[in-house]
Every structure is written in C-alpha cells, then in structure tokens.
Design a protein around this motif. Structure first.
Motif, PDB file in Angstrom:
ATOM      1  N   THR A 139       0.802  -1.224   0.000  1.00  0.00           N
ATOM      2  CA  THR A 139       0.000   0.000   0.000  1.00  0.00           C
ATOM      3  C   THR A 139       0.837   1.278   0.000  1.00  0.00           C
ATOM      4  N   THR A 140       1.997   1.257   0.653  1.00  0.00           N
ATOM      5  CA  THR A 140       2.783   2.494   0.787  1.00  0.00           C
ATOM      6  C   THR A 140       4.186   2.397   0.204  1.00  0.00           C
ATOM      7  N   GLY A 141       4.653   1.182  -0.082  1.00  0.00           N
ATOM      8  CA  GLY A 141       5.999   1.030  -0.618  1.00  0.00           C
ATOM      9  C   GLY A 141       7.086   0.996   0.433  1.00  0.00           C
ATOM     10  N   THR A 142       6.735   1.158   1.722  1.00  0.00           N
ATOM     11  CA  THR A 142       7.702   1.081   2.813  1.00  0.00           C
ATOM     12  C   THR A 142       7.111   0.256   3.960  1.00  0.00           C
ATOM     13  N   GLY A 143       7.953  -0.037   4.952  1.00  0.00           N
ATOM     14  CA  GLY A 143       7.482  -0.792   6.104  1.00  0.00           C
ATOM     15  C   GLY A 143       7.066   0.075   7.281  1.00  0.00           C
ATOM     16  N   THR A 144       6.998   1.397   7.091  1.00  0.00           N
ATOM     17  CA  THR A 144       6.743   2.309   8.207  1.00  0.00           C
ATOM     18  C   THR A 144       5.406   2.039   8.890  1.00  0.00           C
ATOM     19  N   ALA A 145       4.362   1.838   8.112  1.00  0.00           N
ATOM     20  CA  ALA A 145       3.045   1.591   8.704  1.00  0.00           C
ATOM     21  C   ALA A 145       3.056   0.326   9.561  1.00  0.00           C
ATOM     22  N   ALA A 146       3.780  -0.692   9.117  1.00  0.00           N
ATOM     23  CA  ALA A 146       3.880  -1.926   9.900  1.00  0.00           C
ATOM     24  C   ALA A 146       4.542  -1.650  11.244  1.00  0.00           C
ATOM     25  N   PHE A 147       5.592  -0.842  11.237  1.00  0.00           N
ATOM     26  CA  PHE A 147       6.290  -0.553  12.495  1.00  0.00           C
ATOM     27  C   PHE A 147       5.412   0.214  13.479  1.00  0.00           C
ATOM     28  N   TRP A 148       4.541   1.081  12.982  1.00  0.00           N
ATOM     29  CA  TRP A 148       3.607   1.766  13.875  1.00  0.00           C
ATOM     30  C   TRP A 148       2.687   0.763  14.576  1.00  0.00           C
ATOM     31  N   SER A 149       2.244  -0.243  13.847  1.00  0.00           N
ATOM     32  CA  SER A 149       1.383  -1.255  14.465  1.00  0.00           C
ATOM     33  C   SER A 149       2.155  -2.074  15.494  1.00  0.00           C
ATOM     34  N   PHE A 150       3.439  -2.342  15.229  1.00  0.00           N
ATOM     35  CA  PHE A 150       4.239  -3.094  16.201  1.00  0.00           C
ATOM     36  C   PHE A 150       4.434  -2.269  17.474  1.00  0.00           C
ATOM     37  N   LEU A 151       4.644  -0.981  17.318  1.00  0.00           N
ATOM     38  CA  LEU A 151       4.819  -0.103  18.480  1.00  0.00           C
ATOM     39  C   LEU A 151       3.580  -0.131  19.356  1.00  0.00           C
ATOM     40  N   ALA A 152       2.417  -0.064  18.754  1.00  0.00           N
ATOM     41  CA  ALA A 152       1.177  -0.109  19.531  1.00  0.00           C
ATOM     42  C   ALA A 152       1.043  -1.432  20.277  1.00  0.00           C
ATOM     43  N   PHE A 153       1.442  -2.524  19.649  1.00  0.00           N
ATOM     44  CA  PHE A 153       1.320  -3.821  20.310  1.00  0.00           C
ATOM     45  C   PHE A 153       2.296  -3.939  21.476  1.00  0.00           C
ATOM     46  N   TYR A 154       3.502  -3.393  21.339  1.00  0.00           N
ATOM     47  CA  TYR A 154       4.448  -3.428  22.464  1.00  0.00           C
ATOM     48  C   TYR A 154       3.912  -2.637  23.654  1.00  0.00           C
ATOM     49  N   ALA A 155       3.189  -1.567  23.381  1.00  0.00           N
ATOM     50  CA  ALA A 155       2.575  -0.802  24.472  1.00  0.00           C
ATOM     51  C   ALA A 155       1.518  -1.640  25.185  1.00  0.00           C
ATOM     52  N   VAL A 156       0.730  -2.384  24.422  1.00  0.00           N
ATOM     53  CA  VAL A 156      -0.273  -3.269  25.017  1.00  0.00           C
ATOM     54  C   VAL A 156       0.398  -4.336  25.884  1.00  0.00           C
TER      55      VAL A 156
END
Length: 443
Positions: free
Chosen positions: A399-416
C-alpha cells in the motif's frame, strides 16, 4: 523405536539432582540444542532462499513475503501436536523422528529451487519447511521436564537460544554462498544441511533419553487451556518470540525492498540481529531466575518500544545506518524477553499450585504438569506473531511502498504488552484472603 527409558525422575530432590540428575539432564540438553538448531535453520530457510530469487523467478516482494509467511504459519500450527508427542513417543525418540523429518523439506527445496518452478510449488515447499518450527515446542517441553524449577530459566534459555542461532547460521551460509558463488546457486545452501540433519538424528539416538514419568495428560491440557495465564503469556510471547522470528524472516527482504540492497548486501547484514538475539536469550532466562521474569519482560518491552521509534524515524528519513541500529536493538531485546517470558511459565503454574495448598514435590509436579501443557499453546501462539509481522510488512509494502506503517502497528502492540505485564504480574493488588494472586515474586 524402543529407546532408552528412565523410570524415575525427581529433579527437585537435591540429592538425586547432584548425584545423577544434573549430568543426565545436561547431556540431553546439549543434543536437544543440536536438533532444535537445525530445525530453526530449516524453518527459516525461505528467508534465505528469497534472496536468491532474482527477476528471473517472476515473484514480486509481496509474493516473497507470502512465501515466508506460509512457513511461519505452518511452524506455528504444528507446535501444539509436537508438544504432546514428547509424552507419547518419548523425548529422545521424538527428537530422532523430527530430526529425520527435516530431510523432507530440505530435499524438496533442493529439487524445486530454480527459475521456471511454479509459484504454487514454491508455496507448498515453503509450507513443508514449517515442520522445523515444531521442533522448538517438543524440545522445550522435553527439557522443561528434565530440570528443577530453580534452573529452568537458564536451561530453557540455553535450549531456545541454541536453537534460535539456527536462524543466523543459515543466513551466514547463504551469505557465504552468494559472496563466493553468486545468487544462482541456492542448492549449495541446501546441500550443506542434508548431512547435518542425519548427524543430529544419530546423536539424538545415541545420547538422549526418554523420561517414563512424562505422560500426556489431557486433563492438564484442558486445565492449561482454561487458565487465563496461558493466554496472557501467549500474548506476551507474540510480542517477544513473534518479533524475533518475524523480523528474522523479513529483515533481508525489507533491506532489498525498502533500501534497494542487492542480495549480497542484504545477506551481509541480516545475520547479525538474529545472532545477537539468539545469544542473549539464555541471559534473559538467567536474569529472570534472579530478578523475576515479569520485571525483565516489562523492561524489555519498554526498550523495544524505544527501538521501534528509532526504526520508524530511520524509515521515514531513509537512513540505513540508523535503521540498522534500531532493528538490531529489536533483535537483542526480543531475544532477552524471549528468555524471561518463557521463564515465567513454570513460575506461574508453580505459584498457582502453592496457592491451591500444595507444597514441596507435589507443587513442583503440578507446576511441571501444567507448564508443560501450556508451553505448546504459548509456543504456537507466539509463532503466529511472526506470521502477523510478515503479513503486516506485506500489506505495508503493497500500500505504501515502505514498512513504516507496519512498524507503527508493532509499536502499539508493544505498548499493550507492557501494560499487560504490569497490570497482571507486577502491580501489587489489594490483599485478598479468599484467592491468592500470582505476582512478581513468583514469576
């Protein structure tokens, strides 16, 4: 396969442990590590094979992420039956069977790895390599039964860490082949592992033992499945081991897709993170033995959040050096948390046994009974985290050509995961006389 069976095993008895148990347990540990190590290499084989798949294979980045996701998924699903196979067949016997079983995916990959092979065939062979992921679950269940509670963190950490090192080793072999022969010779990597698989099976047959007291207990499986702690720790393990294995599969492909690295350049960078994460896992277990698994796990999740912020920043600015620093830190921290989280499992169920009024060997036996069953569920769910990471990368790049959006989702999960660890295992609850709580001191 009759195997060698030990009829009596009482590791919590210090005299038994000193005079006989420790020597036998450690011998089984080392050869368990060897077999699991090769299992991990086979499981993560396609993280290396995709580096050899140039334009002539006709497979884009999303297709390659799907191949490694397929291997991750199958590796997660087989962990539950592999866990219970230890009691059914014996730890030594099952190690021999599963080691020899690794020949099937390795030989299959050797046969099909060339341009012109259909994508569906690649998917099927990648799925077959998933059986290597099951070796982890049976190995951990087996070694958990050999060691006393006071040494489980270190023993399980060594066993898992030695197995995890199979990831960077297969990547180093891939680097050596690409660097010396070029990207047109993936079969050389596969040829290295065929004799090693046979060696692991022979060593297991000659030097490992079966424990007669280890029995499949469907009641324990049901009880472990009903325990909320099984699923809480599973969630934490998604964040720790899921990160480690998901990043291990995806790292080289991310470097090629987002930063334009060649196969040789990507291979020269991918092994370091998994290597450091594997080496530090036993120390995560040792720290958990001394300070409590929950405390170490919480600290690791908080640090993983910080490392993810670094990776997001580097991804946004296309800074490869900063990206590598942050990504390597994620490997190290996830490896540390792998050891501490797995140490929590026997501690939690031992604490529950004490809370139910059991003590001494009775409490230890109940803890081993439930933690052994829980490890299958926890290991399987944790490995699914690797699948989630690879699918998140696939979607992000599509969708975006980079992995940035994926890393945002990982950050949210680490907070959980951080919040969950704190609330359930570290926050001191108000005193309750009717039902003792599982807290930091026990896990």
């Amino acid at each position: 396969m009759a195997g060698r069976w030990i009829e009596t095993w009482e590791p919590e008895d210090e005299t038994f442990w000193r005079e006989k148990g420790e020597r036998v347990a450690r011998r089984n540990l080392w050869f368990s590590v060897l077999s699991e190590h090769i299992g991990f290499s086979v499981w993560t084989l396609w993280s290396v094979m995709v580096l050899f798949m140039g334009p002539e294979y006709g497979i884009d980045a999303a297709g390659k992420f799907f191949l490694i996701s397929t291997a991750t998924l199958v590796g997660a699903l087989v962990r539950i039956p592999y866990t219970f196979a230890v009691a059914r067949f014996g730890g030594r016997n099952w190690t021999v069977i599963t080691a020899l079983g690794l020949l099937a995916p390795t030989l299959a990959a050797f046969w099909v790895m060339e341009p012109g092979t259909s994508y569906g065939t690649f998917v099927l062979v990648a799925a077959l390599t998933g059986i290597g992921g099951g070796n982890f679950a049976s190995s951990m269940t087996n070694i958990n039964a050999f060691f006393p509670l006071r040494e489980k963190g270190w023993a399980l950490g060594l066993n898992a860490g030695g197995g995890n090192i199979g990831v960077p080793v297969v990547q180093l072999i891939g680097l050596l082949v690409i660097g010396t022969l070029g990207a047109a010779h993936p079969r050389v990597v596969l040829g290295v592992y065929i004799p090693l698989i046979v060696v692991a099976a022979v060593c297991a047959a000659l030097y490992m033992d079966n424990l007669r007291p280890v029995r499949n207990d469907t009641g324990a499986a049901r009880e472990a499945a009903r325990s909320p702690h099984t699923w809480i720790v599973s969630t934490l393990y998604v964040g720790t081991f899921g990160s480690f294995i998901g990043y291990s599969f995806a790292f080289g492909l991310v470097l090629q897709t987002q930063f334009g690295r060649t196969p040789l350049q990507a291979a020269s960078l991918t092994f370091l993170g998994p290597l450091l994460g594997s080496l530090i896992r036993p120390f995560g277990g040792r720290l958990a033995d001394r300070h409590g698994g929950a405390r170490i796990t919480l600290a690791a999740f908080a640090a993983m959040g910080g490392a993810t912020v670094i990776v997001i920043s580097a991804s946004a600015t296309a800074s490869l050096p900063v990206f590598l620093v942050g990504f390597t830190a994620l490997f190290v921290l996830s490896g540390l948390a792998n050891g501490s989280t797995y140490k929590m499992i026997p501690g939690i169920f031992h604490a529950q046994a004490l809370a139910q009024g059991l003590d001494g060997e009775a409490a230890a036996a109940q803890g081993r009974r439930l933690s052994g069953a829980a490890m299958g569920f926890i290991g399987a769910v944790g490995a699914l985290g690797g699948l989630a990471i690879n699918l998140a990368f696939r979607q992000s790049f599509q969708t975006t050509g980079t992995g940035t959006a994926a890393f945002w989702s990982f950050l949210a999960f680490y907070a959980v995961c951080s919040a969950l660890t704190w609330v359930v295992y570290l926050r001191r609850p108000a005193p309750v006389t009717a039902k003792p709580q599982v807290g930091y001191a026990e896990v």
